[in-house]
Every structure is written in structure tokens, then in C-alpha cells.
Design a protein around this motif. Sequence first.
Motif, PDB file in Angstrom:
ATOM      1  N   UNK A   1      -3.067   5.957  -5.953  1.00 26.18           N
ATOM      2  CA  UNK A   1      -2.382   5.498  -4.752  1.00 26.18           C
ATOM      3  C   UNK A   1      -2.664   4.042  -4.439  1.00 26.18           C
ATOM      4  N   UNK A   2      -3.264   3.346  -5.427  1.00 21.11           N
ATOM      5  CA  UNK A   2      -3.609   1.936  -5.244  1.00 21.11           C
ATOM      6  C   UNK A   2      -2.478   1.050  -5.765  1.00 21.11           C
ATOM      7  N   UNK A   3      -2.370  -0.185  -5.269  1.00 25.01           N
ATOM      8  CA  UNK A   3      -1.271  -1.060  -5.671  1.00 25.01           C
ATOM      9  C   UNK A   3      -1.246  -1.368  -7.164  1.00 25.01           C
ATOM     10  N   UNK A   4      -0.030  -1.628  -7.642  1.00 23.20           N
ATOM     11  CA  UNK A   4       0.198  -2.119  -8.996  1.00 23.20           C
ATOM     12  C   UNK A   4       0.176  -3.638  -8.935  1.00 23.20           C
ATOM     13  N   UNK A  52      -3.184 -10.119 -13.076  1.00 28.38           N
ATOM     14  CA  UNK A  52      -4.636 -10.003 -12.975  1.00 28.38           C
ATOM     15  C   UNK A  52      -5.074  -8.562 -13.114  1.00 28.38           C
ATOM     16  N   UNK A  53      -6.375  -8.355 -13.252  1.00 29.35           N
ATOM     17  CA  UNK A  53      -6.956  -7.022 -13.338  1.00 29.35           C
ATOM     18  C   UNK A  53      -8.161  -6.954 -12.406  1.00 29.35           C
ATOM     19  N   UNK A  54      -8.145  -5.950 -11.560  1.00 34.65           N
ATOM     20  CA  UNK A  54      -9.263  -5.772 -10.630  1.00 34.65           C
ATOM     21  C   UNK A  54     -10.387  -5.019 -11.331  1.00 34.65           C
ATOM     22  N   UNK A  55     -11.579  -5.589 -11.287  1.00 37.08           N
ATOM     23  CA  UNK A  55     -12.754  -4.914 -11.842  1.00 37.08           C
ATOM     24  C   UNK A  55     -13.845  -4.922 -10.781  1.00 37.08           C
ATOM     25  N   UNK A  56     -14.473  -3.752 -10.609  1.00 34.55           N
ATOM     26  CA  UNK A  56     -15.530  -3.621  -9.596  1.00 34.55           C
ATOM     27  C   UNK A  56     -15.018  -4.046  -8.227  1.00 34.55           C
ATOM     28  N   UNK A  77       0.821  -1.218   0.000  1.00 27.82           N
ATOM     29  CA  UNK A  77       0.000   0.000   0.000  1.00 27.82           C
ATOM     30  C   UNK A  77       0.849   1.258   0.000  1.00 27.82           C
ATOM     31  N   UNK A  78       2.115   1.152   0.403  1.00 27.11           N
ATOM     32  CA  UNK A  78       2.983   2.326   0.510  1.00 27.11           C
ATOM     33  C   UNK A  78       3.973   2.450  -0.646  1.00 27.11           C
ATOM     34  N   UNK A  79       3.905   1.585  -1.620  1.00 27.03           N
ATOM     35  CA  UNK A  79       4.889   1.606  -2.712  1.00 27.03           C
ATOM     36  C   UNK A  79       4.804   2.909  -3.507  1.00 27.03           C
ATOM     37  N   UNK A  80       5.944   3.525  -3.821  1.00 24.62           N
ATOM     38  CA  UNK A  80       5.939   4.798  -4.582  1.00 24.62           C
ATOM     39  C   UNK A  80       5.240   4.689  -5.928  1.00 24.62           C
ATOM     40  N   UNK A  81       5.334   3.494  -6.567  1.00 20.76           N
ATOM     41  CA  UNK A  81       4.752   3.315  -7.888  1.00 20.76           C
ATOM     42  C   UNK A  81       3.248   3.555  -7.886  1.00 20.76           C
ATOM     43  N   UNK A  82       2.606   3.325  -6.757  1.00 22.74           N
ATOM     44  CA  UNK A  82       1.148   3.428  -6.685  1.00 22.74           C
ATOM     45  C   UNK A  82       0.635   4.822  -7.033  1.00 22.74           C
ATOM     46  N   UNK A  83       1.447   5.839  -6.770  1.00 24.25           N
ATOM     47  CA  UNK A  83       0.976   7.219  -6.918  1.00 24.25           C
ATOM     48  C   UNK A  83       1.633   7.971  -8.061  1.00 24.25           C
ATOM     49  N   UNK A  84       2.555   7.350  -8.780  1.00 21.71           N
ATOM     50  CA  UNK A  84       3.189   8.048  -9.902  1.00 21.71           C
ATOM     51  C   UNK A  84       2.158   8.301 -11.005  1.00 21.71           C
ATOM     52  N   UNK A  89     -11.641 -21.296 -20.361  1.00 26.46           N
ATOM     53  CA  UNK A  89     -12.182 -19.950 -20.532  1.00 26.46           C
ATOM     54  C   UNK A  89     -11.265 -18.963 -19.827  1.00 26.46           C
ATOM     55  N   UNK A  90     -10.570 -18.154 -20.624  1.00 26.95           N
ATOM     56  CA  UNK A  90      -9.634 -17.174 -20.054  1.00 26.95           C
ATOM     57  C   UNK A  90      -9.897 -15.783 -20.621  1.00 26.95           C
ATOM     58  N   UNK A  91     -11.136 -15.544 -21.047  1.00 29.61           N
ATOM     59  CA  UNK A  91     -11.477 -14.272 -21.676  1.00 29.61           C
ATOM     60  C   UNK A  91     -11.297 -13.110 -20.717  1.00 29.61           C
ATOM     61  N   UNK A  92     -10.704 -12.031 -21.251  1.00 32.06           N
ATOM     62  CA  UNK A  92     -10.501 -10.780 -20.516  1.00 32.06           C
ATOM     63  C   UNK A  92      -9.625 -10.971 -19.278  1.00 32.06           C
ATOM     64  N   UNK A  93      -8.647 -11.835 -19.397  1.00 29.88           N
ATOM     65  CA  UNK A  93      -7.723 -11.990 -18.269  1.00 29.88           C
ATOM     66  C   UNK A  93      -6.705 -10.854 -18.281  1.00 29.88           C
ATOM     67  N   UNK A  94      -6.269 -10.487 -17.101  1.00 30.86           N
ATOM     68  CA  UNK A  94      -5.349  -9.368 -16.969  1.00 30.86           C
ATOM     69  C   UNK A  94      -3.903  -9.798 -16.925  1.00 30.86           C
ATOM     70  N   UNK A  95      -3.054  -8.971 -17.547  1.00 32.48           N
ATOM     71  CA  UNK A  95      -1.605  -9.177 -17.469  1.00 32.48           C
ATOM     72  C   UNK A  95      -1.033  -8.290 -16.370  1.00 32.48           C
ATOM     73  N   UNK A  96      -1.420  -7.015 -16.385  1.00 31.07           N
ATOM     74  CA  UNK A  96      -0.986  -6.089 -15.348  1.00 31.07           C
ATOM     75  C   UNK A  96      -1.980  -4.937 -15.261  1.00 31.07           C
ATOM     76  N   UNK A  97      -1.970  -4.242 -14.142  1.00 32.76           N
ATOM     77  CA  UNK A  97      -2.882  -3.102 -13.962  1.00 32.76           C
ATOM     78  C   UNK A  97      -2.537  -2.354 -12.682  1.00 32.76           C
TER      79      UNK A  97
END
Length: 629
Positions: free
Chosen positions: A587-590, A594-598, A459-466, A487-495
Amino acid sequence: MSRTSHPGPGRRSLLQAALTVPAVGAAGTVLGTQSAQAATGQPSTAGSGTHRFDTESPRFALAVLPDTQYLFDADSADPEPLKETFHYLVAQRQEANIAFMTHLGDVTEHGSEEEIDLAADTFRTIHGKVPYSVLAGNHDINSGTDDQRGDTAYLRAFGPQRFTSMPTFGGASPDGYNSYHVLRAAGREWLVLALDWRASEKGLAWAQGVLDTHPTLPVILTTHDIAWAEDNGQAHLSDNGQLLWDRIIRGNDQIFMALGGHYWPPGRTVLTNDAGHDVHVHITNYQDRYYGGAGMVRLYSFDLVRQVVDVETFSPWFLARDPEKRTPLEAETIELTGPVDRFSLDIDFADRFRAFAPVVPPAPRPASRVMPRGTVAYWRFDSSGLAGAGTAGTAVAAGTVARDLSGHGNDLRVQLLHDSPSKALTWSGDHHTEQPAHASLRFDGGKSPDRGAILTTSAQAPLNSLTFTSGFTIETFIKLPEPFEGDHAWMGILSWEGRNGDAGKTTGWSTEEPTCSLNVTPERFLQFVLYPHVQDADPTSWSHALPVGRWTHIAVVNNGHRTVMYVDGSKIARNPTRSATGIATLGKPFVIGGTQFAEQFDQGFYGWIGDTRIVNRALAPKDFMAPSA
């Protein structure tokens, strides 16, 4: 020669020339006269003047010229078709990246002084502009002799002295009738071995000596008589071809292609050598066609990216004619498109040449060498970046840390999704050949049930807020499994976590989307979605369908105004033109995998992910982790 058929049921007898076999030569084979450049081991060059070609391009062409004997036939000789062929090769050398031309023999009909002199004069059209080899056919010399025949008009015109000024010329046998050339193309050296109509024991010993002296070079053997073909194009070794196969070709794995003329119709076959590898044997001869073949040439276009050799056959003489003035026979013969005249060969060059010239993979590059100015995070999954890395298939436990090697404190920590087993994430030694680290993580995410693993910053990583308002480069390597099952539709690589609605964005598909994510669609397209720090917009890049079972390098570059995605160093088509300044991070984690949705993670990534790097500025493709040419 006129069409003669191999002995067989229902076929005319083949006119066989007598083969005189002299005594075996001394064991210490003399390789013959060599150019200074070849003798010193210097790489061959690509030509001179304006007639250059790219020696390092993965695509190049070999021009193959078969029997021209009817164009040099006593008082009916007409050198113009061949001159036009040579003009074409010179003019197209750069465009087609023509590395070399080889003539397959029977330059003339009778081998007389007059015919040979006219042919030699015609070859001046190409001399010094495209390197070439010429060998004797049975019509150029006394067909009842072998390469120990001594002085002839042919040898005086097309002997070693003609080629010594060519940078490709490697040498000739002491008799002067056999020669070889070493040419550089596609970033490596290749050997063209041109053998006489009838190679003697001394000639065969010399040829073996050439191969022994160049044990790592792939070889194209050319000779006049090697195979004959049925009317359907199926080729079979001739008697002389069988001799060459038994004595030279089958035991020398370097020889992957053997080309001959002499007979018609043209044809081809694939034989298996003693190493269990393919040898492509082709007959090229069009003297039975209109105007004695009209200087018809065959181009073998090597493509080491696509792993193919594309072959086409045409007459530049007819091609140069005004289309409105071509006669019916000229129009009919301008290009041959049958299965033995226009075709493609699938050759995995690295695999085919592995036994005698193995490709040495690039060594791992230390992290310090792949962190350019502005690097804010760099993760790799070998022992330098991941604790416990080193045993393929080993589960990477929840809580395991992948260090940020940039030193900025953006370490990642493994988290298993839902009730996923520990094997949802394993260590692998699989990697892209140009990847700095020779390691990756194998993700076994999916749906029904939702499962997988992710790696997230704290939660404190600098990358979160750049916010990257001056531009950014995000790079990663991925590989999708083959077969691509489930079934792997709309899978996330990074976000980045965090909804774009919370950043005040209203124009996107959904306010529940993350502010920045790289995903794989049901069609295996890449989707890069960006909600800029400044604009209220969602410019999205879309790639083509990714292949399975193959590593892919992905780079997303923003110059402060526009975002462009590259796949394997190539810019994709569907890059948006809308402005995009920065990333609306909250300010959220990288996250990797995966990709967080909702505000929730469903499935995780399915496949391999390798080195991942984020730079706080736009990089040029030459500076990517897998640099483009």
C-alpha cells in the motif's frame, strides 16, 4: 591478368590498354532493357525455390568473386574450383543470408569461344539460385576497346539476356556491357552497378542516368580495374580508377563502396568524396595464389545492428576437401587472414546514407495505441502527460504532476530530494527511437552530496496495493550519460516503497530492502529485486553492463510463476528460476527515479527516463513498447 604494377619508383611499368573515347552521347540517356519487376518499381525478391534468404534481417552477405581467368585457360581449364564455390554459395545462402554475388571480371584468360562457353556453362551451377552480376575484364574481350566494341563471345554469353530472368536485374546499357541490379536486403534496397573494363562516354552517361533514376539507393560500384596496391596493402587509384572517381564516384554520394580486381596484391583504401563522406575502395584478386586462386571468394557480411561489414576470404574448393587429405598448399590457401583479406569496416549506415536517404524516425504513438488490455499505469513526459513539457532543459518543479494516461488514477508528483536544486530534474526531447512519446525526463541525481528528484504516486493510488498474482509486465526506457561521471552506484530507476521485512519476508539480503525495485549497480548492471506476494524469497535478475550514451528498453515480465528480464527485446542470462508469484506491495507509493532503502531516499537517478508502463499480465516481446522482431 598477370601481376602488373602501377608506374612508380622501383616498380615495373603497368601494361595500359588503349582507351578509345567516342563522341558524347545524347543528353537523354537510355537506361536499356529492364525487367518488368524493376520497371514497375516493385521491390526485388530474394530468390526462388528453397534458395531463399531473409530480405528483412539486418544481417546479409554480398559474395565477391575476382579473376577466375586461370580456371578457364584454353586446354588447361578446370572449372571444378568455381563449381565448388557456386555449390557453397547456394548451400549456404540461407545460413549466411547471401543476397547477391558479383564477379569482378576476367572470367577467362583469352576470351575465346571455347573458354567463354565453358565458363557460361559453369555459371549454370548458381543460375536461378543466387542472383549475380558479371562484367568484362581485359582478358574477356579485346583490351584495347571500350564498351562500344560490339559483338563478342563474352556479350553473347554474359550479356543482358542472361540476367533478364533475375528479379534483381534492373537493366543494361544499350551496348550490353554495363548493367545494374537492385536487391533488397536488411529491409531496404541496394544497387550494384557493374561497369565494363573500359566505360566509354556513353557508358558513363548511362551509369549516371542509373544513379539519377535511383537517387535514394546506396550503391556498390563494381568494375575490373579501379585501384592497385603496394605490398603492404595500401591501395591507390589506377588511371581508369581515377577516371571513374572523377566522373562517377566522387560526385555521387550514394556510392559508398567500389570494388575491383585486375591487380594483385589485394589492398584497400578509404577516399573522401565531394560530400565529405567515406568511400571504401578495395582490390580483390587471387589469381597469383595456388591453383589460380582456386575459385576463392570474398564474403562481405553486412551487419546493420553492429554497424560493421565483416570481410572474409576463402576457397570453398579446399574447404570441401577431407582435412586429412589436403596437401600443404591446399591447407595453406584454404583461408586468407591477412589485414587485406580478413577485416571489418565500421560504417554507421544511417549516418553515411543520411544525405541521400535520410531515416525517417517513427512518429509519436498516441497513448491509446500503447495501452493493451490490463494496463494499470502509463506515464509519458510529453505535453500529453506532463504539464509544461516542451522546452529542453526546463526545470520540472517540485509538485509538478505526471498524469497516469491509463485513467486509473496513478498520477505521479515530482519531489526534490534533500536540498537539491530545481535543475535536479529537467524536461528533455531526447528519446529512444521506438519510444511512443518523443520526450523524457533528465535526472541529475548522485552522491556526495546525496541529491536528485523522484516522482511518486499519492498515498491513495490504486497501484500501491496491486499484488499482480496473475503476472505483470513493467517497462521503461533509460539512457545513461556519456561520460558516466561521479558516484552513482546502486541508483534506483523505479520501485515500490515499503520494506520487505514489513511484508514478513526473511530470506533476502536485508529486511530493509523495498519489496520490488529496479536498480543500476556500480558496474552498470541492471538489478531487478522482487519479493513475491506469495513466496518468502527474493529472486533477482541481473543484466549485462549497460552502454552509456545510448537508449535502452527494459522489460520485466512475470507470468505468475517466474520473472524474466529483457533488455532491448533480448532475454538476459541471469534470470532466476525460483518461483515468484505477485509482488508484496504494502500500500506504499510507487516511485520513478529512486529506490527507498531503510525508509529513506539517498541519491536519485542519473540519466534519462522515458515512457514507463505497467500491465497487469505477462506480455510477449512483440507487444513491448519497443517491440522485438
